[in-house]
Write an enzyme that holds these catalytic residues in place. Structure first.
Site, PDB file in Angstrom:
ATOM      1  CG  ASP A  36      73.992  36.361  70.061  1.00 31.17           C
ATOM      2  OD1 ASP A  36      74.092  35.611  69.073  1.00 31.17           O
ATOM      3  OD2 ASP A  36      73.623  35.976  71.186  1.00 31.17           O
ATOM      4  CG  ASP A  64      64.345  30.991  68.403  1.00 26.29           C
ATOM      5  OD1 ASP A  64      65.183  30.093  68.206  1.00 26.29           O
ATOM      6  OD2 ASP A  64      64.477  32.154  67.990  1.00 26.29           O
TER       7      ASP A  64
END
EC number: 5.3.1.16
Length: 246
Positions: free
Chosen positions: A129, A8
């Site tokens: 998500d 990330d």
């Protein structure tokens, strides 16, 4: 089952967040490409990259770091975060990215998902998500009144065959993946699902491996790798079904 070590990226650095909150960022490296090489050396077959700044901004912000990662490894790389038009998809694939992950676009721009599937086929995934069962978009900052399954079935109709499913409440907390929700989503949608969020131990890898028959084809490994709670070679052995570790 395929394991995807996660990188990330925030402001060019490799970080981990808790439940997607930018203020919770812990910096693990200033060299994302070096981290990618490390995971490849330990046996990774695929790398999962998220442009965190891009997810919030609505367009990629860490193109150079992504390009550096792609050049640094021989294994395929999939990238998500702020991909909201065909031009960006083209640019990333031209950089050498193997697959792109559309997130908010799946809710806000379904026509883009359909066009991307038409042009690029299985090189396009959708990231779903969910927070408490409802889909979250725009860097997880906005929740919409749509369940993960509803969105999964919608993108399936648009041509998507594979999704990355994240339970936001589990992300970055080392609390274990939401096995029930992940397995149910795979089974009920008929899509291939890559589980993301909460993997904390080799036991979690074994439990996800047991869901392969339902359509769970992989798992993203994040914080557990960076803290040392999970060693990638051991996790890979379980994912491959090697004797003595299953």
């Amino acid at each position: 089952m395929i394991l995807f070590p996660a990188i990330d990226i925030k402001e060019g650095r490799c970080v981990r967040l808790i439940e997607g909150r930018m203020e919770s960022a812990t910096v693990y490296s200033h060299d994302p490409a070096g981290i990618a090489r490390t995971w490849q050396e330990q046996g990774a077959e695929f790398i999962h990259v998220v442009d965190l700044d891009g997810a919030f901004a609505g367009q990629p912000r860490n193109r150079q770091a992504i390009a550096d990662i792609v050049r640094a490894v021989q294994v395929p790389v999939q990238v998500g975060g702020g991909i909201r038009d065909v031009e960006t998809i083209d640019e990333l694939l031209t950089l050498g990215v193997n697959r792109v992950i559309l997130g908010s676009a799946a809710v806000l721009q379904p026509a883009l998902v359909a066009e991307a599937c038409r042009r690029y086929g299985q090189r396009v995934l959708v990231g779903i998500d969910a927070r408490d069962g409802l889909v979250a978009i725009q860097g997880w900052g906005k929740t919409v009144q749509k369940t993960a399954l509803e969105l999964a079935l919608e993108v399936k109709e648009l041509g998507i065959e594979r999704i990355v499913f994240t339970d936001i409440r589990r992300d970055g907390r080392l609390s274990g993946p939401n096995l029930a929700a992940t397995g149910r989503l795979a089974k009920d949608s008929g899509l291939q699902v890559i589980a993301s969020g909460g993997v904390s131990s080799l036991a979690d890898i074994r439990a996800l491996k047991d869901l392969e028959a339902d359509g769970v084809e992989g798992a993203v490994l994040g914080k557990a790798l960076y803290t040392g709670a999970v060693k990638l070679p051991e996790a890979l052995a379980i994912a491959r079904g090697e004797r003595g570790l299953c």
